[in-house]
Design a protein around this motif. Structure first.
Motif, PDB file in Angstrom:
ATOM      1  N   ARG A 120       0.838  -1.220   0.000  1.00  0.00           N
ATOM      2  CA  ARG A 120       0.000   0.000   0.000  1.00  0.00           C
ATOM      3  C   ARG A 120       0.867   1.261   0.000  1.00  0.00           C
ATOM      4  NH1 ARG A 120      -5.049  -1.746   3.779  1.00  0.00           N
ATOM      5  NH2 ARG A 120      -6.336  -2.413   2.037  1.00  0.00           N
ATOM      6  N   ARG A 121       1.982   1.227   0.721  1.00  0.00           N
ATOM      7  CA  ARG A 121       2.885   2.394   0.730  1.00  0.00           C
ATOM      8  C   ARG A 121       3.362   2.719  -0.681  1.00  0.00           C
ATOM      9  NH1 ARG A 121       5.745   4.298   5.308  1.00  0.00           N
ATOM     10  NH2 ARG A 121       7.555   4.596   3.985  1.00  0.00           N
ATOM     11  N   GLU A 122       3.474   1.697  -1.505  1.00  0.00           N
ATOM     12  CA  GLU A 122       3.947   1.866  -2.881  1.00  0.00           C
ATOM     13  C   GLU A 122       2.790   1.871  -3.886  1.00  0.00           C
ATOM     14  OE1 GLU A 122       6.788  -1.300  -3.374  1.00  0.00           O
ATOM     15  OE2 GLU A 122       8.136  -0.477  -1.849  1.00  0.00           O
ATOM     16  N   ASN A 123       1.548   1.946  -3.383  1.00  0.00           N
ATOM     17  CA  ASN A 123       0.347   1.916  -4.236  1.00  0.00           C
ATOM     18  C   ASN A 123       0.324   0.700  -5.163  1.00  0.00           C
ATOM     19  OD1 ASN A 123      -0.880   4.336  -3.277  1.00  0.00           O
ATOM     20  ND2 ASN A 123       0.679   5.478  -4.418  1.00  0.00           N
ATOM     21  N   ARG A 124       0.739  -0.455  -4.602  1.00  0.00           N
ATOM     22  CA  ARG A 124       0.776  -1.677  -5.421  1.00  0.00           C
ATOM     23  C   ARG A 124      -0.091  -2.800  -4.873  1.00  0.00           C
ATOM     24  NH1 ARG A 124       5.479  -4.454  -6.114  1.00  0.00           N
ATOM     25  NH2 ARG A 124       6.442  -3.723  -4.203  1.00  0.00           N
ATOM     26  N   PHE A 125      -0.850  -2.556  -3.796  1.00  0.00           N
ATOM     27  CA  PHE A 125      -1.692  -3.619  -3.244  1.00  0.00           C
ATOM     28  C   PHE A 125      -2.891  -3.841  -4.163  1.00  0.00           C
ATOM     29  CE2 PHE A 125      -4.967  -5.158  -0.158  1.00  0.00           C
ATOM     30  CZ  PHE A 125      -4.404  -6.413   0.015  1.00  0.00           C
ATOM     31  N   ARG A 126      -3.126  -5.099  -4.523  1.00  0.00           N
ATOM     32  CA  ARG A 126      -4.172  -5.437  -5.487  1.00  0.00           C
ATOM     33  C   ARG A 126      -5.441  -5.987  -4.831  1.00  0.00           C
ATOM     34  NH1 ARG A 126      -0.344  -9.182  -9.034  1.00  0.00           N
ATOM     35  NH2 ARG A 126       0.535  -9.480  -6.961  1.00  0.00           N
ATOM     36  N   GLY A 127      -5.586  -5.812  -3.537  1.00  0.00           N
ATOM     37  CA  GLY A 127      -6.797  -6.245  -2.857  1.00  0.00           C
ATOM     38  C   GLY A 127      -6.690  -7.605  -2.201  1.00  0.00           C
ATOM     39  N   THR A 128      -5.701  -8.359  -2.575  1.00  0.00           N
ATOM     40  CA  THR A 128      -5.433  -9.656  -1.966  1.00  0.00           C
ATOM     41  C   THR A 128      -3.937  -9.918  -2.084  1.00  0.00           C
ATOM     42  OG1 THR A 128      -6.184 -11.961  -1.850  1.00  0.00           O
ATOM     43  CG2 THR A 128      -5.807 -11.066  -4.047  1.00  0.00           C
ATOM     44  N   ILE A 129      -3.434 -10.838  -1.279  1.00  0.00           N
ATOM     45  CA  ILE A 129      -2.003 -11.176  -1.340  1.00  0.00           C
ATOM     46  C   ILE A 129      -1.815 -12.329  -2.328  1.00  0.00           C
ATOM     47  CG2 ILE A 129      -0.022 -12.037  -0.053  1.00  0.00           C
ATOM     48  CD1 ILE A 129      -1.247 -10.767   2.460  1.00  0.00           C
ATOM     49  N   TYR A 130      -0.974 -12.104  -3.316  1.00  0.00           N
ATOM     50  CA  TYR A 130      -0.654 -13.127  -4.303  1.00  0.00           C
ATOM     51  C   TYR A 130       0.687 -13.763  -3.971  1.00  0.00           C
ATOM     52  CZ  TYR A 130      -4.471 -11.164  -6.995  1.00  0.00           C
ATOM     53  OH  TYR A 130      -5.706 -10.742  -7.399  1.00  0.00           O
ATOM     54  N   ARG A 131       0.922 -14.946  -4.522  1.00  0.00           N
ATOM     55  CA  ARG A 131       2.186 -15.652  -4.298  1.00  0.00           C
ATOM     56  C   ARG A 131       3.377 -14.758  -4.652  1.00  0.00           C
ATOM     57  NH1 ARG A 131       1.339 -21.002  -6.260  1.00  0.00           N
ATOM     58  NH2 ARG A 131       0.575 -21.354  -4.165  1.00  0.00           N
ATOM     59  N   SER A 132       3.256 -13.987  -5.715  1.00  0.00           N
ATOM     60  CA  SER A 132       4.353 -13.087  -6.117  1.00  0.00           C
ATOM     61  C   SER A 132       4.602 -12.020  -5.044  1.00  0.00           C
ATOM     62  CB  SER A 132       4.047 -12.426  -7.466  1.00  0.00           C
ATOM     63  OG  SER A 132       2.859 -11.651  -7.383  1.00  0.00           O
ATOM     64  N   ASP A 133       3.556 -11.615  -4.302  1.00  0.00           N
ATOM     65  CA  ASP A 133       3.725 -10.635  -3.232  1.00  0.00           C
ATOM     66  C   ASP A 133       4.567 -11.207  -2.088  1.00  0.00           C
ATOM     67  OD1 ASP A 133       2.085  -8.804  -4.587  1.00  0.00           O
ATOM     68  OD2 ASP A 133       0.273  -9.575  -3.600  1.00  0.00           O
ATOM     69  N   LEU A 134       4.480 -12.520  -1.866  1.00  0.00           N
ATOM     70  CA  LEU A 134       5.257 -13.159  -0.799  1.00  0.00           C
ATOM     71  C   LEU A 134       6.752 -13.125  -1.098  1.00  0.00           C
ATOM     72  CD1 LEU A 134       3.066 -16.326  -0.085  1.00  0.00           C
ATOM     73  CD2 LEU A 134       3.022 -14.121   1.106  1.00  0.00           C
TER      74      LEU A 134
END
Length: 180
Positions: A120-134
């Motif tokens: 969210r700090r980087e305005n990149r949260f897509r509403g759910t956590i994806y494997r790539s986010d981990l």
């Protein structure tokens, strides 16, 4: 009350907490969540100062028992993780014990709210956590980086601050979060 923009601009300046958290980039974690009474026309700076003063009052009651070697920013950062992981008062000390045990054993904290906060700090949260986010190397990702994140991810209340310095005595290294 001051405008939203004025208040947010004030909270981006860490001068009110520089003595407690010299490396803080903003007031995140130090704006105590409480009920406040104020007069019409209060400025954003005055309101932020009220919130920080209340944080200091509560923190003084808890801080003398902080874990050895922990800075106030460390305590507040851990308390913010506890705050975001559970809203259940009775679970906070157990959640704290899991984080303490993982830190002591140098196990990744793997705290989902840290991923969301960093994205969210980087305005990149897509509403759910994806494997790539981990696997994302952003600095708040506790699935990638050992130890505490660079700073608080929320403004913790009294119960979470207390749990951060008074964890339950367990051997647990996992917990299951129940989200409504």
């Amino acid at each position: 009350i001051s405008s939203r923009q004025e208040f947010l601009a004030v909270t981006d300046r860490p001068d009110l907490i520089r003595d407690l958290a010299p490396s803080a980039n903003d007031l995140e974690g130090f704006l105590f969540p409480d009920t406040y009474y104020f007069t019409r026309g209060i400025t954003g700076a005055e309101f932020a100062a009220m919130m920080v003063d209340q944080f200091r009052r509560v923190f003084r009651e808890i801080e003398p028992e902080s874990p050895s070697g922990w800075s106030p920013q460390d305590v507040v950062t851990l308390a913010s993780l506890i705050e975001k992981e559970t809203g259940a008062r009775g679970e906070r000390h157990v959640v704290s014990s899991v984080f303490h045990n993982r830190l002591r054993k140098n196990i990744l904290l793997q705290c989902d709210p840290t991923i969301i906060y960093g994205l969210r700090r980087e305005n990149r949260f897509r509403g759910t956590i994806y494997r790539s986010d981990l696997r994302d190397p952003q600095p708040y990702n506790t699935y990638v980086h050992h130890g505490l994140p660079p700073g608080p991810i929320a403004n913790p209340g009294r119960e979470s601050l207390d749990a951060a310095v008074h964890p339950a005595q367990t051997d647990y290294i996992f917990f299951v979060a129940h989200h409504a």
